[in-house]
Design a protein around this motif. Structure first.
Motif, short mmCIF file in Angstrom:
data_model
loop_
_atom_site.label_atom_id
_atom_site.label_comp_id
_atom_site.label_asym_id
_atom_site.label_seq_id
_atom_site.Cartn_x
_atom_site.Cartn_y
_atom_site.Cartn_z
N ALA A 78 0.83 -1.22 0.00
CA ALA A 78 0.00 0.00 0.00
C ALA A 78 0.86 1.26 0.00
CB ALA A 78 -0.92 0.01 1.22
N THR A 101 2.96 1.70 -4.42
CA THR A 101 2.12 2.75 -5.00
C THR A 101 2.93 4.01 -5.33
OG1 THR A 101 1.62 3.31 -2.73
CG2 THR A 101 -0.09 2.11 -3.94
N ARG A 154 -15.37 -4.13 -3.53
CA ARG A 154 -16.33 -3.78 -2.49
C ARG A 154 -17.44 -4.83 -2.49
NH1 ARG A 154 -13.16 -0.48 -1.01
NH2 ARG A 154 -13.51 1.71 -0.46
N TYR A 199 -11.47 3.02 -9.91
CA TYR A 199 -11.19 4.45 -9.69
C TYR A 199 -10.62 5.08 -10.96
CZ TYR A 199 -10.99 2.48 -4.95
OH TYR A 199 -11.25 1.80 -3.80
N ALA A 216 -7.90 8.61 -7.14
CA ALA A 216 -6.71 7.75 -7.07
C ALA A 216 -6.43 7.25 -5.65
CB ALA A 216 -5.48 8.50 -7.61
N HIS A 261 -12.20 6.61 -1.98
CA HIS A 261 -13.21 7.55 -1.50
C HIS A 261 -13.91 6.93 -0.30
CE1 HIS A 261 -16.03 10.84 -1.82
NE2 HIS A 261 -17.04 9.97 -1.71
N HIS A 321 -12.77 4.44 3.99
CA HIS A 321 -11.52 3.67 3.83
C HIS A 321 -10.60 4.27 2.77
CE1 HIS A 321 -12.23 0.55 6.74
NE2 HIS A 321 -13.50 0.60 6.39
N CYS A 340 -7.50 6.32 1.20
CA CYS A 340 -6.10 6.11 1.60
C CYS A 340 -5.68 6.94 2.80
CB CYS A 340 -5.19 6.43 0.42
SG CYS A 340 -3.46 6.16 0.83
C1 HEM Z 1 0.60 7.29 -4.64
C2 HEM Z 1 0.51 6.56 -3.53
C3 HEM Z 1 -0.75 5.87 -3.05
C4 HEM Z 1 -1.90 5.56 -3.73
C5 HEM Z 1 -2.25 5.84 -5.17
C6 HEM Z 1 -2.76 4.88 -2.77
C7 HEM Z 1 -4.04 4.42 -3.06
C8 HEM Z 1 -4.88 3.84 -2.15
C9 HEM Z 1 -6.23 3.40 -2.44
C10 HEM Z 1 -6.93 3.53 -3.78
C11 HEM Z 1 -6.73 2.88 -1.29
C12 HEM Z 1 -8.11 2.25 -1.10
C13 HEM Z 1 -9.15 3.27 -0.82
C14 HEM Z 1 -10.53 2.70 -0.80
O1 HEM Z 1 -10.70 1.49 -0.61
O2 HEM Z 1 -11.47 3.50 -0.99
C15 HEM Z 1 -5.71 2.98 -0.28
C16 HEM Z 1 -5.86 2.55 1.02
C17 HEM Z 1 -4.84 2.52 1.95
N1 HEM Z 1 -3.60 3.08 1.81
FE1 HEM Z 1 -2.91 4.05 0.15
N2 HEM Z 1 -2.12 4.80 -1.56
C18 HEM Z 1 -0.89 5.39 -1.69
C19 HEM Z 1 0.06 5.54 -0.70
C20 HEM Z 1 -0.04 5.05 0.60
C21 HEM Z 1 0.95 5.21 1.63
C22 HEM Z 1 2.26 6.00 1.47
C23 HEM Z 1 0.49 4.53 2.71
C24 HEM Z 1 1.11 4.33 4.09
C25 HEM Z 1 2.40 4.38 4.34
C26 HEM Z 1 -0.79 3.96 2.37
C27 HEM Z 1 -1.58 3.21 3.21
C28 HEM Z 1 -2.88 2.82 2.96
C29 HEM Z 1 -3.71 2.08 3.89
C30 HEM Z 1 -3.31 1.59 5.28
C31 HEM Z 1 -4.95 1.91 3.27
C32 HEM Z 1 -6.20 1.21 3.85
C33 HEM Z 1 -7.09 2.26 4.48
C34 HEM Z 1 -8.36 1.66 5.05
O3 HEM Z 1 -8.77 0.55 4.65
O4 HEM Z 1 -9.00 2.30 5.92
N3 HEM Z 1 -1.09 4.30 1.08
N4 HEM Z 1 -4.61 3.59 -0.81
#
Ligand code: HEM
Length: 192
Positions: free
Chosen positions: A27, A31, A79, A102, A130, A133, A136, A138
């Motif tokens: 994650a 990414t 989902r 997305y 990206a 939304h 949950h 990001c």
């Molecule tokens: C360009 C970089 C990133 C992109 C494009 C990205 C994208 C996403 C997306 C699309 C989701 C899912 C959202 C959803 O289900 O509606 C997500 C969830 C998440 N991301 Fe990122 N992410 C990025 C960077 C990061 C970073 C740097 C971290 C932590 C160090 C991170 C941690 C997480 C976590 C823990 C979730 C789960 C949140 C939840 O379920 O409540 N992400 N991310």
């Protein structure tokens, strides 16, 4: 994580902590790596944009939002519909598994004018999906935005000239319908 406690919940088990760490690798690291390489390819293919961004680092955040919109590192996730709902004339039954793309919403012409074009001057630059939304979406978005901005400030600041090692470069994408990014991006650079 070791010290995290929430009322009424047991502390995380070792397995949960290891699971979460492994989720963070995908994650949080994969990414941002994918975003930075996709954005770099965009700059290398657009001399005017490269010159504009180099002369004004204030443009970087705007450019990076557009790169997230156009080359979303996470194309879509799954989902489960909690109730029956109609979307675009299609009835989705309760309990159905849905792949929410997305990246498709990010090129929705009813939201973005000329959706396939990179435009750092467009309004509502952050209206893309990206980072997902809802509850949950990001949690790492602010960190991701800082990582890519600082990364580009350092790269563009330290390197006089950045160009593709091969003008005929054809990206080799990971064969995934969730993650979107190149396996490698060979560059030729000149240090400042
Ligand atoms: C360009 C970089 C990133 C992109 C494009 C990205 C994208 C996403 C997306 C699309 C989701 C899912 C959202 C959803 O289900 O509606 C997500 C969830 C998440 N991301 Fe990122 N992410 C990025 C960077 C990061 C970073 C740097 C971290 C932590 C160090 C991170 C941690 C997480 C976590 C823990 C979730 C789960 C949140 C939840 O379920 O409540 N992400 N991310």
């Amino acid at each position: 994580m070791a010290h995290a406690r929430s009322e009424g919940d047991e502390p995380l088990t070792l397995n949960e902590m290891v699971g979460f760490c492994s989720q963070l690798i995908g994650a949080g690291a994969d990414t941002t790596t994918k975003q930075i390489s996709s954005a770099m390819l965009m700059l290398c293919r657009d001399d005017e944009l490269m010159t504009r961004v180099r002369s004004d680092f204030e443009l970087l955040p705007r450019f990076l939002e557009e790169s997230l919109r156009l080359e979303s590192p996470v194309q879509g996730l799954f989902r489960v519909a909690t109730c029956e709902v109609e979307v675009g004339g299609v009835t989705i039954p309760a309990g159905a598994h849905v792949w929410v793309v997305y990246a498709s919403g990010n090129r929705d012409e009813s939201v973005f004018d000329r959706p396939d074009e990179l435009d750092v001057d467009r309004e509502r630059l952050r209206s893309h999906l990206a980072f997902g939304h809802g509850p949950h979406s990001c949690i790492g978005a602010p960190l991701a935005r800082a990582v890519s901005r600082i990364g580009f400030e350092v790269l563009l600041g330290r390197l006089d000239d950045i160009r593709l090692a091969d003008d005929g470069f054809v990206p080799d994408f990971d064969p995934s319908y969730i993650m979107h990014g190149m396996r490698s991006l060979p560059l030729r650079v000149t240090t400042a």
